[in-house]
Write a protein that holds these residues in place. Structure first.
Motif, PDB file in Angstrom:
ATOM      1  N   LEU A 272       0.859  -1.178   0.000  1.00 11.42           N
ATOM      2  CA  LEU A 272       0.000   0.000   0.000  1.00 11.42           C
ATOM      3  C   LEU A 272       0.897   1.231   0.000  1.00 11.42           C
ATOM      4  N   VAL A 273       0.419   2.326  -0.616  1.00 15.53           N
ATOM      5  CA  VAL A 273       1.235   3.529  -0.760  1.00 15.53           C
ATOM      6  C   VAL A 273       0.470   4.755  -0.259  1.00 15.53           C
ATOM      7  N   ILE A 274       1.200   5.676   0.354  1.00 16.28           N
ATOM      8  CA  ILE A 274       0.713   7.035   0.579  1.00 16.28           C
ATOM      9  C   ILE A 274       1.655   7.956  -0.177  1.00 16.28           C
ATOM     10  N   CYS A 275       1.114   8.784  -1.095  1.00 11.75           N
ATOM     11  CA  CYS A 275       1.966   9.607  -1.934  1.00 11.75           C
ATOM     12  C   CYS A 275       1.198  10.807  -2.464  1.00 11.75           C
ATOM     13  N   ARG A 276       1.915  11.738  -3.073  1.00  9.47           N
ATOM     14  CA  ARG A 276       1.292  12.809  -3.825  1.00  9.47           C
ATOM     15  C   ARG A 276       0.698  12.215  -5.103  1.00  9.47           C
ATOM     16  N   VAL A 285       2.726   4.164  -9.889  1.00  6.81           N
ATOM     17  CA  VAL A 285       2.072   3.395  -8.826  1.00  6.81           C
ATOM     18  C   VAL A 285       0.987   2.491  -9.408  1.00  6.81           C
ATOM     19  N   SER A 286       0.175   3.031 -10.313  1.00  6.06           N
ATOM     20  CA  SER A 286      -0.885   2.211 -10.901  1.00  6.06           C
ATOM     21  C   SER A 286      -0.314   1.135 -11.832  1.00  6.06           C
ATOM     22  N   ALA A 287       0.803   1.448 -12.517  1.00  7.20           N
ATOM     23  CA  ALA A 287       1.417   0.457 -13.404  1.00  7.20           C
ATOM     24  C   ALA A 287       1.904  -0.762 -12.631  1.00  7.20           C
ATOM     25  N   THR A 288       2.316  -0.553 -11.390  1.00 11.88           N
ATOM     26  CA  THR A 288       2.770  -1.679 -10.575  1.00 11.88           C
ATOM     27  C   THR A 288       1.611  -2.391  -9.880  1.00 11.88           C
ATOM     28  N   GLY A 289       0.407  -1.832 -10.001  1.00 15.28           N
ATOM     29  CA  GLY A 289      -0.752  -2.447  -9.364  1.00 15.28           C
ATOM     30  C   GLY A 289      -0.826  -2.220  -7.879  1.00 15.28           C
ATOM     31  N   LEU A 290      -0.222  -1.139  -7.405  1.00 17.77           N
ATOM     32  CA  LEU A 290      -0.251  -0.858  -5.968  1.00 17.77           C
ATOM     33  C   LEU A 290      -1.452   0.017  -5.602  1.00 17.77           C
ATOM     34  N   PRO A 291      -2.230  -0.378  -4.590  1.00 25.74           N
ATOM     35  CA  PRO A 291      -3.278   0.504  -4.069  1.00 25.74           C
ATOM     36  C   PRO A 291      -2.626   1.715  -3.417  1.00 25.74           C
ATOM     37  N   ALA A 292      -3.305   2.862  -3.443  1.00 24.84           N
ATOM     38  CA  ALA A 292      -2.672   4.059  -2.905  1.00 24.84           C
ATOM     39  C   ALA A 292      -3.678   5.032  -2.308  1.00 24.84           C
ATOM     40  N   PHE A 293      -3.212   5.750  -1.286  1.00 23.14           N
ATOM     41  CA  PHE A 293      -3.883   6.941  -0.798  1.00 23.14           C
ATOM     42  C   PHE A 293      -3.165   8.112  -1.464  1.00 23.14           C
ATOM     43  N   VAL A 318      -7.517   5.998  -3.211  1.00 23.14           N
ATOM     44  CA  VAL A 318      -8.382   6.859  -2.404  1.00 23.14           C
ATOM     45  C   VAL A 318      -7.775   8.252  -2.414  1.00 23.14           C
ATOM     46  N   LEU A 319      -8.600   9.270  -2.675  1.00 19.96           N
ATOM     47  CA  LEU A 319      -8.140  10.651  -2.614  1.00 19.96           C
ATOM     48  C   LEU A 319      -8.293  11.181  -1.196  1.00 19.96           C
ATOM     49  N   VAL A 320      -7.242  11.830  -0.708  1.00 17.50           N
ATOM     50  CA  VAL A 320      -7.275  12.413   0.638  1.00 17.50           C
ATOM     51  C   VAL A 320      -6.776  13.852   0.535  1.00 17.50           C
ATOM     52  N   ALA A 321      -7.559  14.806   0.985  1.00 15.11           N
ATOM     53  CA  ALA A 321      -7.116  16.194   0.992  1.00 15.11           C
ATOM     54  C   ALA A 321      -5.930  16.341   1.933  1.00 15.11           C
ATOM     55  N   ASP A 322      -5.008  17.235   1.567  1.00 13.32           N
ATOM     56  CA  ASP A 322      -3.795  17.415   2.358  1.00 13.32           C
ATOM     57  C   ASP A 322      -4.114  17.694   3.826  1.00 13.32           C
ATOM     58  N   GLY A 323      -5.094  18.525   4.061  1.00  9.25           N
ATOM     59  CA  GLY A 323      -5.441  18.873   5.437  1.00  9.25           C
ATOM     60  C   GLY A 323      -6.104  17.742   6.206  1.00  9.25           C
ATOM     61  N   ASP A 324      -6.633  16.743   5.483  1.00  9.89           N
ATOM     62  CA  ASP A 324      -7.304  15.613   6.137  1.00  9.89           C
ATOM     63  C   ASP A 324      -6.349  14.474   6.474  1.00  9.89           C
ATOM     64  N   LEU A 325      -5.121  14.552   5.947  1.00 13.73           N
ATOM     65  CA  LEU A 325      -4.147  13.501   6.250  1.00 13.73           C
ATOM     66  C   LEU A 325      -3.502  13.818   7.592  1.00 13.73           C
ATOM     67  N   THR A 326      -4.007  13.208   8.632  1.00 13.61           N
ATOM     68  CA  THR A 326      -3.534  13.427   9.997  1.00 13.61           C
ATOM     69  C   THR A 326      -3.034  12.110  10.579  1.00 13.61           C
ATOM     70  N   PRO A 327      -2.299  12.171  11.685  1.00 15.95           N
ATOM     71  CA  PRO A 327      -1.911  10.909  12.337  1.00 15.95           C
ATOM     72  C   PRO A 327      -3.116  10.043  12.683  1.00 15.95           C
ATOM     73  N   GLU A 328      -4.212  10.672  13.061  1.00 14.24           N
ATOM     74  CA  GLU A 328      -5.415   9.917  13.408  1.00 14.24           C
ATOM     75  C   GLU A 328      -5.986   9.205  12.188  1.00 14.24           C
ATOM     76  N   PHE A 329      -5.969   9.884  11.031  1.00 11.81           N
ATOM     77  CA  PHE A 329      -6.457   9.263   9.791  1.00 11.81           C
ATOM     78  C   PHE A 329      -5.599   8.054   9.437  1.00 11.81           C
TER      79      PHE A 329
END
Length: 379
Positions: A272-276, A285-293, A318-329
């Motif tokens: 799984l990936v978290i990235c811009r 990321v999609s070419a390798t078939g990796l799910p991503a936030f 999954v799309l995540v707004a920059d401000g919504d990416l928190t440690p809790e998320f």
């Protein structure tokens, strides 16, 4: 005295950022594969990443003055004409010296002088060189919008980019080491390379070549929760940044590095990936078939969100707004996905179905066909 050239001469113009350079180099690799007699020269500037990336891939790099296009009415705008003329003159010298048969542009500071120098621009040429434009982003930049008016062929990654109404959709050129990556086959080797456990989910985190502070803060802040859930982390935080994580989390490890030289192994190690969501990042990321936030940059013209939408719509991310990416998320939502093998498999299959694995070769074939036509016209 250099040896006479026997094959086509192709110039790729895509300097500045990795998002412009990597597609150019992927096409260069494909050109070499399709026609080993071809000569490929890269245009760049002394301030871009191309000064390291291009030589490392074995291609000659010719430096020209950059032509940044001001977005606002400033003093820089008044200096633009002189900068364009100077850069076009230097680019014309390169095109003449390399006897270029075709120029393939990918946008950015280097592309506009290449387009103008090839087709006439502010300086008259003895001959015109055909131009091929490739637009990787979901929203085309100024250089490629201008270039598409001068080009003999315009190619694009997705529909609706605004680069040209007749643009051929080919996807984003991605290097062969990524499109042909056997993640399952390399998994064990990749995990040993980074010191990650053989079993259990691995979360890969990166924010581009310089890192991303919001990603660094959010993921490192959830280090304890990730470790306790058995999710190992491979985190590229950027060479000028650092992250603080517990010294001995007691569970799955958290491996933090400034930069990832072996992205192929990083992708193979991950689940799984978290990235811009720059165009090149989404393509790889999609070419390798990796799910991503995907976490789009919170500023700019919104193109990063547009880049990720097709993969997200297909269920591969999954799309995540920059401000919504928190440690809790991260501690809740990301951990829940990372530990759900069924969902990871479903997202992986969806992501794999959105890529264009042949894009580099498709662009290379167009370039070689046009180069061959140019060579015939000369004789």
């Amino acid at each position: 005295m250099s040896e006479p050239r026997t094959g086509p001469s192709i110039v790729v113009a895509g300097g500045g950022t990795a998002g412009h350079i990597e597609p150019a180099l992927a096409v260069a690799d494909a050109v070499r594969e399709l026609d080993p007699t071809a000569t490929v020269t890269a245009l760049g500037t002394e301030r871009g990443l191309e000064t390291t990336l291009v030589p490392a891939r074995g291609y000659p790099l010719e430096l020209i003055p950059p032509v940044p296009l001001p977005r606002r009415l400033t003093a820089d705008l008044l200096r633009l004409p002189a900068r364009v003329v100077r850069s076009v003159r230097r680019t014309r010298e390169v095109l003449d010296r390399t006897s270029a048969d075709v120029v393939v542009g990918f946008g950015g500071y280097v592309a506009l002088p290449a387009y103008l120098a090839s087709t006439g621009g502010p300086l008259r040429r003895r001959r015109r060189i055909p131009v091929v434009v490739h637009e990787a982003n979901a929203s085309a930049g100024i250089a490629n919008k201008i270039g598409s008016r001068l080009a003999v062929r315009t190619l694009a990654a997705v529909e609706g980019s605004g680069v040209a109404a007749d643009a051929q959709i080919v996807g984003i050129p991605v290097r062969g080491s990524i499109t042909g990556l056997d993640r399952a086959g390399l998994r064990a080797e990749a995990r040993r390379f980074f010191g990650l456990p053989d079993d259990g989910p691995v979360l890969l985190v990166f924010g581009g070549s310089q890192g991303a502070r919001s990603l660094n803060v959010a993921v490192s802040g959830a280090a304890r929760a990730l470790s306790d859930a058995g999710v190992a982390v491979l985190h590229a935080h950027g060479p000028k940044n650092s992250v603080e994580v517990p010294g001995d989390p007691g569970g799955a490890p958290y491996v933090a590095v400034p930069y990832l030289d072996r992205m192929d192994l990083a992708y193979a190690a991950a689940d799984l990936v978290i990235c811009r969501s720059g165009a090149m990042t989404v393509a790889e990321v999609s070419a390798t078939g990796l799910p991503a936030f995907y976490v789009p940059l919170p500023h700019g013209n919104g193109e990063q969100e547009l880049n990720a939408r097709p993969v997200v719509a297909a269920g591969g991310g999954v799309l995540v707004a920059d401000g919504d990416l928190t440690p809790e998320f991260v501690a809740t939502t990301v951990v829940a996905v990372a530990t759900d093998a069924t969902r990871l498999a479903e997202m992986s299959a969806a992501a794999s179905g959105t890529g264009h694995r042949t894009a580099a070769h498709d662009v290379a074939r167009v370039a070689l066909e046009i180069a061959a036509s140019t060579a015939r016209e000369r004789t």
